[in-house]
Motif scaffolding. Structure first.
Motif, PDB file in Angstrom:
ATOM      1  N   ALA A  30       0.821  -1.217   0.000  1.00  0.00           N
ATOM      2  CA  ALA A  30       0.000   0.000   0.000  1.00  0.00           C
ATOM      3  C   ALA A  30       0.852   1.264   0.000  1.00  0.00           C
ATOM      4  N   CYS A  31       2.091   1.149   0.458  1.00  0.00           N
ATOM      5  CA  CYS A  31       2.975   2.318   0.515  1.00  0.00           C
ATOM      6  C   CYS A  31       3.581   2.658  -0.841  1.00  0.00           C
ATOM      7  N   PHE A  32       3.595   1.705  -1.762  1.00  0.00           N
ATOM      8  CA  PHE A  32       4.296   1.896  -3.031  1.00  0.00           C
ATOM      9  C   PHE A  32       3.631   2.923  -3.958  1.00  0.00           C
ATOM     10  N   PRO A  33       2.297   2.937  -4.121  1.00  0.00           N
ATOM     11  CA  PRO A  33       1.698   3.927  -5.032  1.00  0.00           C
ATOM     12  C   PRO A  33       1.987   5.380  -4.659  1.00  0.00           C
ATOM     13  N   PRO A  34       1.847   5.792  -3.383  1.00  0.00           N
ATOM     14  CA  PRO A  34       2.139   7.192  -3.075  1.00  0.00           C
ATOM     15  C   PRO A  34       3.633   7.463  -2.918  1.00  0.00           C
ATOM     16  N   CYS A  35       4.442   6.408  -2.890  1.00  0.00           N
ATOM     17  CA  CYS A  35       5.877   6.603  -2.674  1.00  0.00           C
ATOM     18  C   CYS A  35       6.663   5.572  -3.479  1.00  0.00           C
ATOM     19  N   PRO A  36       6.870   5.811  -4.776  1.00  0.00           N
ATOM     20  CA  PRO A  36       7.588   4.855  -5.618  1.00  0.00           C
ATOM     21  C   PRO A  36       8.980   4.462  -5.119  1.00  0.00           C
ATOM     22  N   PRO A  37       9.699   5.319  -4.371  1.00  0.00           N
ATOM     23  CA  PRO A  37      10.983   4.850  -3.840  1.00  0.00           C
ATOM     24  C   PRO A  37      10.860   3.698  -2.841  1.00  0.00           C
ATOM     25  N   MET A  38       9.643   3.387  -2.382  1.00  0.00           N
ATOM     26  CA  MET A  38       9.439   2.220  -1.520  1.00  0.00           C
ATOM     27  C   MET A  38       9.023   1.048  -2.413  1.00  0.00           C
ATOM     28  N   GLN A  39       9.969   0.523  -3.149  1.00  0.00           N
ATOM     29  CA  GLN A  39       9.699  -0.499  -4.163  1.00  0.00           C
ATOM     30  C   GLN A  39       9.325  -1.828  -3.505  1.00  0.00           C
ATOM     31  N   ILE A  40       8.123  -2.328  -3.836  1.00  0.00           N
ATOM     32  CA  ILE A  40       7.655  -3.597  -3.275  1.00  0.00           C
ATOM     33  C   ILE A  40       7.765  -4.729  -4.281  1.00  0.00           C
ATOM     34  N   ASN A  41       7.729  -4.393  -5.582  1.00  0.00           N
ATOM     35  CA  ASN A  41       7.810  -5.437  -6.605  1.00  0.00           C
ATOM     36  C   ASN A  41       9.224  -5.989  -6.685  1.00  0.00           C
ATOM     37  N   ASP A  42       9.322  -7.300  -6.778  1.00  0.00           N
ATOM     38  CA  ASP A  42      10.624  -7.952  -6.807  1.00  0.00           C
ATOM     39  C   ASP A  42      10.524  -9.210  -7.665  1.00  0.00           C
ATOM     40  N   ALA A  43      11.455  -9.377  -8.584  1.00  0.00           N
ATOM     41  CA  ALA A  43      11.399 -10.517  -9.499  1.00  0.00           C
ATOM     42  C   ALA A  43      11.458 -11.844  -8.765  1.00  0.00           C
ATOM     43  N   GLU A  44      12.138 -11.868  -7.630  1.00  0.00           N
ATOM     44  CA  GLU A  44      12.285 -13.115  -6.886  1.00  0.00           C
ATOM     45  C   GLU A  44      11.216 -13.288  -5.813  1.00  0.00           C
ATOM     46  N   HIS A  45      10.872 -12.214  -5.120  1.00  0.00           N
ATOM     47  CA  HIS A  45      10.026 -12.331  -3.927  1.00  0.00           C
ATOM     48  C   HIS A  45       8.559 -11.956  -4.149  1.00  0.00           C
ATOM     49  N   SER A  46       8.208 -11.436  -5.326  1.00  0.00           N
ATOM     50  CA  SER A  46       6.791 -11.215  -5.635  1.00  0.00           C
ATOM     51  C   SER A  46       6.248 -12.480  -6.287  1.00  0.00           C
ATOM     52  N   LYS A  47       5.338 -13.134  -5.595  1.00  0.00           N
ATOM     53  CA  LYS A  47       4.809 -14.423  -6.039  1.00  0.00           C
ATOM     54  C   LYS A  47       3.343 -14.271  -6.450  1.00  0.00           C
ATOM     55  N   LEU A  48       2.723 -15.402  -6.763  1.00  0.00           N
ATOM     56  CA  LEU A  48       1.290 -15.450  -6.998  1.00  0.00           C
ATOM     57  C   LEU A  48       0.640 -16.324  -5.937  1.00  0.00           C
ATOM     58  N   ALA A  49      -0.602 -16.029  -5.616  1.00  0.00           N
ATOM     59  CA  ALA A  49      -1.386 -16.839  -4.685  1.00  0.00           C
ATOM     60  C   ALA A  49      -2.756 -17.101  -5.303  1.00  0.00           C
ATOM     61  N   ILE A  50      -3.320 -18.250  -4.994  1.00  0.00           N
ATOM     62  CA  ILE A  50      -4.630 -18.616  -5.528  1.00  0.00           C
ATOM     63  C   ILE A  50      -5.618 -18.759  -4.382  1.00  0.00           C
TER      64      ILE A  50
END
Length: 358
Positions: free
Chosen positions: A241-261
């Protein structure tokens, strides 16, 4: 201006839908006697006046290029009555008053490379959020996930052989868009955001970022003599939730951003009350461009549902009948610690949760 003539809205509200409706639909609005389902993708509505309207539903992608859109409209002009509309799941529907036009219309759209289906007890077109093309904070490409899965589920779209209708949704982040469905594929961030302290003071409105965190895990800080922010990682739930108002708080990560079902979401109360969806698979690789791991799990869940559910049971009804332990058994999904709602803020609801019972 006369008191009995309301002022027309100025650039506000939805446009008048009646101007786009087929004349038969306008004439019989709210006066339909019954409807039939002659074949997958085709509906026949009969009004009390005796008028009929035939609808042909065609699977299309949500993000349409202008050439495809013109092609679909040309087909509507030539083979239908010149009236189309798009469903909430991005399917185009043609309306005709003459039943003799139905089969030539179906042939025209199939010859153009489109699929007719998505009605009654089928797997509907997957609804999805913006993805990489439009969104500024995506953790994955929701439209790409839809394309990959629909390639695998196309026979379930064009045929009506599921126990009941199946709605599937995807989301490219955890906080903004997205939807509840029988099956939902959502992004799952597993690490707190990485902060670029050199940019925070110039880009972010720090009080807004602090207020945006749902668990109060963010607070102001001074780093290298510059105003910045810090994250209490023990509190952080990695929602992004912090990423949209503050892009320097990058949450997306090629290794640690996963998918859930998640499964079992249901807005309807036709046969049972509305239900929230529940997590059944976590830590799935976010693996573009085809996302084979997530697709395989969805197909496995649908296979078990198709074989074991009773007629007209939605996925949530089926799970409620057989129980969660049996669900994990028939789908061969592992039950892990991530399925237990152990977040400290959920202490008051643990006994009421379907994740764990004691």
């Amino acid at each position: 201006m006369s008191a009995d003539k309301p002022r027309s809205p100025i650039e506000s509200g939805c446009p008048d839908a009646f101007q786009y409706m087929h004349p038969v639909m306008r004439k019989n609005y709210g006066q339909w006697k019954y409807h039939e389902h002659p074949k997958p993708g085709v509906l026949r509505h009969v009004a009390y006046s005796g008028d009929e309207i035939w609808t042909v539903r065609v699977g299309t992608q949500r993000i349409l290029d202008i050439f495809s859109l013109r092609k679909l409209c040309d087909i509507g002009d030539e083979y239908a009555d010149g009236y189309i509309h798009f469903t909430i799941r991005s399917n185009v529907e043609y309306m005709v008053a003459d039943p003799a036009k139905v089969e030539p219309l179906i042939k025209a759209v199939t010859d153009a490379g489109y699929i007719v289906g998505g009605t009654k007890n089928s797997v509907t077109m997957l609804s999805h959020t913006q993805g990489w093309l439009h969104c500024d904070i995506p953790g994955t490409d929701a439209s790409g996930v839809v394309k990959s899965m629909m390639d695998e589920l196309i026979d379930e779209f064009r045929n009506c052989n599921m126990p009941n209708r199946v709605h599937i949704t995807t989301s490219c982040c955890q906080i903004n868009c997205g939807g509840q469905g029988d099956i939902a594929i959502n992004v799952q961030h597993t690490k707190p955001p990485k902060i670029n302290h050199d940019l925070v003071s110039n880009v972010c409105e720090r009080p807004s970022v602090v207020a945006r965190c749902p668990v109060a895990a963010i607070r102001p800080a001074m780093v290298n003599g510059k105003p910045s922010l810090e994250v209490d990682e023990k509190k952080c739930i990695c929602c992004g939730a912090c990423f949209p108002p503050c892009p320097p708080m990058q949450i997306n990560d090629a290794e640690h951003s996963k998918l859930a079902i998640w499964v079992g979401g249901n807005h309807s109360n036709a046969r049972s009350k509305p239900t929230f969806q529940k997590l059944v698979a976590a830590g799935i690789p976010n693996n573009p461009p085809r996302w084979p791991e997530a697709t395989a799990i969805v197909k496995n869940i649908l296979k078990a549902y198709k074989e074991d559910a009773k007629d007209w049971e939605r996925i949530n009804d089926w799970i409620e009948r057989i129980g969660w332990p049996r669900f994990f058994e028939v789908t061969n999904l592992p039950f892990t610690k991530y399925h237990i709602d152990n977040w400290r803020g959920a202490r008051n609801s643990l006994n009421a949760s379907t994740h764990i019972r004691f």
